[in-house]
Design a protein around this motif. Sequence first.
Motif, PDB file in Angstrom:
ATOM      1  N   THR A 167       0.810  -1.216   0.000  1.00  0.00           N
ATOM      2  CA  THR A 167       0.000   0.000   0.000  1.00  0.00           C
ATOM      3  C   THR A 167       0.849   1.274   0.000  1.00  0.00           C
ATOM      4  O   THR A 167       0.316   2.371  -0.147  1.00  0.00           O
ATOM      5  N   LYS A 174      -5.441   3.193  -2.847  1.00  0.00           N
ATOM      6  CA  LYS A 174      -6.774   3.561  -3.318  1.00  0.00           C
ATOM      7  C   LYS A 174      -6.973   5.071  -3.330  1.00  0.00           C
ATOM      8  O   LYS A 174      -7.637   5.619  -4.211  1.00  0.00           O
ATOM      9  N   GLY A 179      -5.249   0.432  -8.029  1.00  0.00           N
ATOM     10  CA  GLY A 179      -6.112  -0.699  -8.327  1.00  0.00           C
ATOM     11  C   GLY A 179      -6.021  -1.037  -9.799  1.00  0.00           C
ATOM     12  O   GLY A 179      -5.393  -0.326 -10.581  1.00  0.00           O
ATOM     13  N   PHE A 208     -11.272  -7.488  -4.484  1.00  0.00           N
ATOM     14  CA  PHE A 208     -10.667  -6.315  -3.865  1.00  0.00           C
ATOM     15  C   PHE A 208      -9.577  -6.683  -2.870  1.00  0.00           C
ATOM     16  O   PHE A 208      -9.638  -7.734  -2.220  1.00  0.00           O
ATOM     17  N   ALA A 213      -9.019  -1.251  -2.751  1.00  0.00           N
ATOM     18  CA  ALA A 213      -8.630  -1.107  -4.162  1.00  0.00           C
ATOM     19  C   ALA A 213      -8.956  -2.408  -4.893  1.00  0.00           C
ATOM     20  O   ALA A 213      -8.844  -3.496  -4.318  1.00  0.00           O
ATOM     21  N   LEU A 326     -17.177   0.493  -6.627  1.00  0.00           N
ATOM     22  CA  LEU A 326     -15.852   1.002  -6.278  1.00  0.00           C
ATOM     23  C   LEU A 326     -15.904   2.518  -6.194  1.00  0.00           C
ATOM     24  O   LEU A 326     -16.221   3.195  -7.163  1.00  0.00           O
ATOM     25  N   TYR A 328     -13.852   6.118  -4.966  1.00  0.00           N
ATOM     26  CA  TYR A 328     -12.557   6.708  -4.605  1.00  0.00           C
ATOM     27  C   TYR A 328     -12.791   7.901  -3.682  1.00  0.00           C
ATOM     28  O   TYR A 328     -13.763   8.619  -3.825  1.00  0.00           O
TER      29      TYR A 328
END
Length: 328
Positions: A167, A174, A179, A208, A213, A326, A328
């Motif tokens: 990450t 994310k 992703g 996921f 993400a 999804l 953001y």
Amino acid sequence: MKISVQNKKIRWGIIGLGKIADKFATDLATISDAELYAVASRQQTKADEFSKKHNAKMAYDSYEALTNDSNIDAVYIATPHVLHKENTIMCLKKGIAVLCEKPFAMNSEEVEEMITVAKANKTLLMEALWTYFLPHYQYVLKLLKDKTYGEVQSLSADFGFHRPYDTKTRLFDKALGGGSLLDIGIYPIFASLSTLGLPKRISANATFFENGADSTCNMTFTYSDHLQAELKSSLLKELPTQAIFTCEKATIKINTQFHAPATVSIIKDGKEELKDFNYNTIGYNYETIHFNNLLREGKTESDIMTFDFSRKLIKTLDDVRNKIELDY
């Protein structure tokens, strides 16, 4: 256009100095009527190192400082996805032409704002989706447009590779638009939109990572009862990364790394003919030469990577994100 570029080298700036920027700068050096003039990072040491490697004249420790340099004609934006809108608008308001890396921005609303600012400032803006300009892809587009092998009956396109989950890197972050969908899923979607247009119906599912993400995305674009595109992206495993168009009289296959310089196979009557385009660059020079020509001609929009196409691309990405829930 801020200053005349008719009879001189076009002086480029680069904002965001990651891996794609390095490739772009490498290919920019192969273009005789353009040069890398300035680069910008939020870290002076990184800007200095990049500048030294690619022979840029100036190295700035802020994006704003680069846009204040009146010697710059065009800027390539290679920052994380979430910064594309902000960085693009900053340049456009100063009359600097912008080639912004894909995805153009995070969503349709941001893209529309960028286009609006570009038009208001009468300044060239283009999404840098390099695949559109590669000779092998243009070759396939012509075969399909001319219906050389009849109508398309199906499309299968994928893009996948494996990287250790981390990450701390942009790819999995994310908050930065990380992703599979925005980073690599955009390419199979592009293959479908650029050849078949907008689908009538989209179905999609995804897996996921623990931070939210998307790790994989599987999409079906339905165009009619007889025509579908099966599209995939994955950060969990290697995929063939091919685009296969099954037509009435033959199969057209863009081989591995279809989005980058690649070969094309025509499979007909049990025989395969391989077409090699003898690439000798990474491939970023083709979109750059197109952009340079637009700038010299005083154009404010590409006739290949049009605003309309960028709108359709980001809307489709938005639609897929809604299908897989999804945010953001």
